[in-house]
Write a protein that holds these residues in place. Structure first.
Motif, PDB file in Angstrom:
ATOM      1  N   PRO A  56     -48.637  15.425  14.219  1.00 36.58           N
ATOM      2  CA  PRO A  56     -49.548  14.309  14.494  1.00 36.58           C
ATOM      3  C   PRO A  56     -50.041  14.262  15.936  1.00 36.58           C
ATOM      4  N   LYS A  57     -49.137  14.485  16.893  1.00 40.75           N
ATOM      5  CA  LYS A  57     -49.543  14.404  18.296  1.00 40.75           C
ATOM      6  C   LYS A  57     -50.390  15.602  18.726  1.00 40.75           C
ATOM      7  N   ALA A  58     -50.163  16.738  18.105  1.00 35.52           N
ATOM      8  CA  ALA A  58     -50.885  17.956  18.500  1.00 35.52           C
ATOM      9  C   ALA A  58     -52.340  17.903  18.068  1.00 35.52           C
ATOM     10  N   ASN A  59     -52.561  17.685  16.777  1.00 37.21           N
ATOM     11  CA  ASN A  59     -53.934  17.747  16.257  1.00 37.21           C
ATOM     12  C   ASN A  59     -54.152  16.880  15.029  1.00 37.21           C
ATOM     13  N   GLY A  60     -53.298  15.869  14.835  1.00 36.47           N
ATOM     14  CA  GLY A  60     -53.491  14.971  13.700  1.00 36.47           C
ATOM     15  C   GLY A  60     -52.832  15.415  12.418  1.00 36.47           C
ATOM     16  N   MET A  61     -52.078  16.502  12.452  1.00 38.42           N
ATOM     17  CA  MET A  61     -51.297  16.983  11.310  1.00 38.42           C
ATOM     18  C   MET A  61     -52.165  17.305  10.088  1.00 38.42           C
ATOM     19  N   PRO A  62     -53.053  18.277  10.232  1.00 35.75           N
ATOM     20  CA  PRO A  62     -53.885  18.653   9.085  1.00 35.75           C
ATOM     21  C   PRO A  62     -53.070  19.354   8.006  1.00 35.75           C
ATOM     22  N   GLU A  63     -53.566  19.296   6.768  1.00 35.08           N
ATOM     23  CA  GLU A  63     -52.951  20.077   5.707  1.00 35.08           C
ATOM     24  C   GLU A  63     -53.320  21.550   5.896  1.00 35.08           C
ATOM     25  N   GLY A  75     -46.501   8.143  15.713  1.00 30.20           N
ATOM     26  CA  GLY A  75     -45.061   8.260  15.578  1.00 30.20           C
ATOM     27  C   GLY A  75     -44.689   9.546  14.870  1.00 30.20           C
ATOM     28  N   PRO A  76     -43.401   9.882  14.819  1.00 34.46           N
ATOM     29  CA  PRO A  76     -42.965  11.113  14.153  1.00 34.46           C
ATOM     30  C   PRO A  76     -43.096  11.026  12.637  1.00 34.46           C
ATOM     31  N   ALA A  77     -43.076  12.187  12.003  1.00 36.45           N
ATOM     32  CA  ALA A  77     -43.243  12.245  10.549  1.00 36.45           C
ATOM     33  C   ALA A  77     -42.171  11.460   9.819  1.00 36.45           C
TER      34      ALA A  77
END
Length: 605
Positions: A482-489, A595-597
């Motif tokens: 999430p913090k890096a790039n929005g957590m893409p699939e 926040g974290p996953a």
């Protein structure tokens, strides 16, 4: 029927953990509900603005306090197949509201993006955060304080979780979720997957690939595989937000329209103006959340919900954890085989007995809480049905079948496909991760192989094209959180990894990114937290390090001497290319505050 001891014990520990936050939440819900019909607090100028375009009859009705006003929050757009059917729903809902003696207004629209369109594209980096944005957008629509109850029109991946967060944030209002249904069956999903792998190998061209994709995704409604969108529909029904039997009825049918009108009338029946007041924040409790997790495991649902359910629960002051989800997985058998966990699609699942049969089977062994509140006004036993179209457009409900209509698609509780839900939590010296094994062959539940490290999914795809991956390995794809790039699939990794696995190599994926409901036959340890951009140990992995992913014992480790691992400097990545383009610059604050996953990857909590 009471839940069995295992389910009750897990629920009890969630209740205990959530005491303080749940009490605070319910206090806010009760304070808001105690103010009564909220139009009464609006000034004449406020109210005049609120019903300026209504008919004279509706204006007269809304001038007082005795006629309920139903707010509509819609995710309609006509580009996306799942949400296009909602174009006609407001008219149906207004008609139903008038028949029930009420009024209905569209309170607001929310964005609805499709991961299928943005896979592998820059826009995909907005996807996960769109969930929280949708909750905020719905909040804006409801902030006008004009409504006694709300119907939420949404289907797909982040839309329903975002709307559920909004519904619980406005928990003093009753909330009914109204689905649009799946598209009719097209090209079988396994054939679509086969063509994708052939394309990845260069054996068919773009023309053949596009033809296959177009035959699979061919009309109005959700995609027919059991990904996040259809997992959403199952969740809303099992949690009591849907009318019984409504999740998987195809759009554009008389039954679909009848269910929509019924939902609108029910939403008006459960306002504070009647005798069945059912505020969403009271209706959804720890038992409802546990029921949702149980349904997820029993159907082999989307891994995305290991984050979404945490965020939804937190919106109601309930502290759900990955450990709760994992322990429930161990206690719940897999009863459904729907692609990618089988060859059937959701239409076959529905025809074989669907959610009504599923709930009936789970209740037999006390694997669900029956004693919950629902928008239908009864416990879950009332959901063990099959909805039919009756006379004059009404809905009739028959008992769910006693036996499955297709034992290859949906099993009885006595003969499950496997003894657990197939959604496992992993922990070890790399942190915590999630793995979905319901479609992974047992001999691949434990993988130990050397790492090949990538800081971008495009790097892996290029290495595959260059023929550099013909070996046993664990693909470590990091800086995808999430913090890096929005957590893409990372779905575009599935075909090349699937090809390599079919060639006989032992392969797996380890990532701080997502794979979602389409996680398939390749073992994939995903949602790893802490993520690389947050200094997680994944940033210390080097090419050649042995990685062990053990879904049997719930372990994930890099087999490096602890002192050496601790002494290593974490890798850095240039993430500047993620900061601009396709709206990504607008979401910088989301990335910074995510926040974290294992806490829902939310910007709220």
């Amino acid at each position: 029927m009471s839940a069995n001891k295992t389910i009750s014990d897990i629920t009890a520990r969630i209740v205990e953990r959530s005491k303080a936050t749940r009490e605070d939440y319910l206090g806010r819900v009760h304070d808001a509900a105690a103010k009564g019909v909220h139009r009464s607090v609006l000034s004449c100028g406020n109210l005049a603005h609120g019903f300026a375009v209504c008919s004279p009859a509706d204006k007269q009705a809304l001038s007082g306090e005795a006629v309920p006003n139903l707010g509509i929050i819609t995710a309609y757009n006509d580009m996306l197949s799942a949400h296009q059917p909602f174009e006609t729903f407001p008219a149906l809902i207004r008609e139903a509201a008038r028949e029930a003696g009420g009024v209905a207004q569209v309170a607001g629209g929310v964005p609805a993006m499709c991961d299928g369109v943005t896979q592998g594209q820059p826009g995909m980096e907005l996807s996960l955060f769109s969930r929280d944005l949708i909750a905020m957008a719905a909040g804006v629509g409801l902030s006008h304080n004009m409504f006694d109850s709300v119907v939420y029109l949404g289907v797909c991946d982040k839309i329903v979780p975002g709307l559920a967060i909004a519904a619980l944030t406005f928990g003093h209002l009753p909330a009914v979720f109204v689905p649009a249904g799946p598209m009719t069956s097209g090209l079988p999903n396994d054939e679509k997957s086969r063509i994708r792998q052939l394309y990845a190998e260069g054996k068919v061209g773009r023309e053949e690939l596009l033809e296959a994709e177009s035959k699979s995704y061919h009309g109005p409604g959700t995609c027919t595989f059991y990904g996040t969108a259809n997992s959403n529909q199952m969740l809303m029904e099992v949690m009591g937000f849907h009318m019984p039997g409504s999740s998987f009825v195809n759009p554009g049918t008389p039954l679909r329209d009848a269910l929509t009108k019924e939902a609108a009338k029910r939403a008006l029946a459960i306002t504070a103006l009647g005798n069945e007041f059912t505020p969403a924040g009271e209706m959804i409790d720890e038992r409802s959340i546990v029921n949702g997790v149980v349904g997820l495991h029993a159907t082999g649902g989307s891994t995305n919900h290991t984050m979404h359910l945490l965020a939804i629960a937190r919106a109601a002051g309930i502290l759900l954890t990955w450990e709760d989800i994992s322990d429930l997985s161990n206690a719940i058998p897999l009863l459904a085989r729907v692609y990618p966990n089988g060859l059937a699609d959701v239409n076959h699942f529905h025809a074989a007995g669907g959610i009504g049969f599923l709930i009936k089977e789970l209740l037999k062994e006390g694997m669900l809480h029956d004693d919950v509140r629902t928008v239908f006004g009864q416990g879950l036993q009332a959901y063990t049905i099959d909805a039919k179209l009756g006379e004059n457009g009404t809905i009739t409900r028959e008992p769910a079948p006693e036996i499955s209509g297709d034992a290859k698609v949906i099993a009885s509780i006595e003969t499950p496909f496997q003894s657990n839900g197939g959604l496992k939590m992993l922990s070890g010296n790399l942190g915590k991760a999630v793995i979905k094994i319901s479609a992974v062959k047992p001999e691949r539940h434990v993988i130990e192989a050397p790492a090949i490290v990538f800081n971008d999914q495009a790097e892996l795809q290029q290495a595959f094209k260059d023929g550099k991956l013909n070996q046993d390995f664990v693909a470590v794809v990091r800086f995808q959180g999430p913090k890096a790039n929005g957590m893409p699939e990372l779905h575009k990794l599935t075909p090349p990894l699937g090809v390599l696995q079919d060639r006989g190599f032992k392969v797996a994926l380890l990532t701080d990114g997502r794979m979602s409901g389409a996680s398939g036959k390749v073992p994939a340890a995903i949602h790893l937290t802490p993520e690389a951009a947050d200094g997680g140990p994944i940033a210390k992995i080097r090419d050649g390090d042995m990685i062990r992913i053990d879904a049997v014992n719930g372990a994930i480790e890099v087999l490096v001497n602890p002192a050496e691992l601790a002494a290593r400097e974490a890798a850095k990545a240039d993430l500047s290319h993620n900061e601009f383009g396709m709206g990504r610059e607008l979401f910088a604050r989301f990335r910074q505050n995510a926040g974290p996953a294992d806490r829902g990857a939310s910007v709220f909590y």
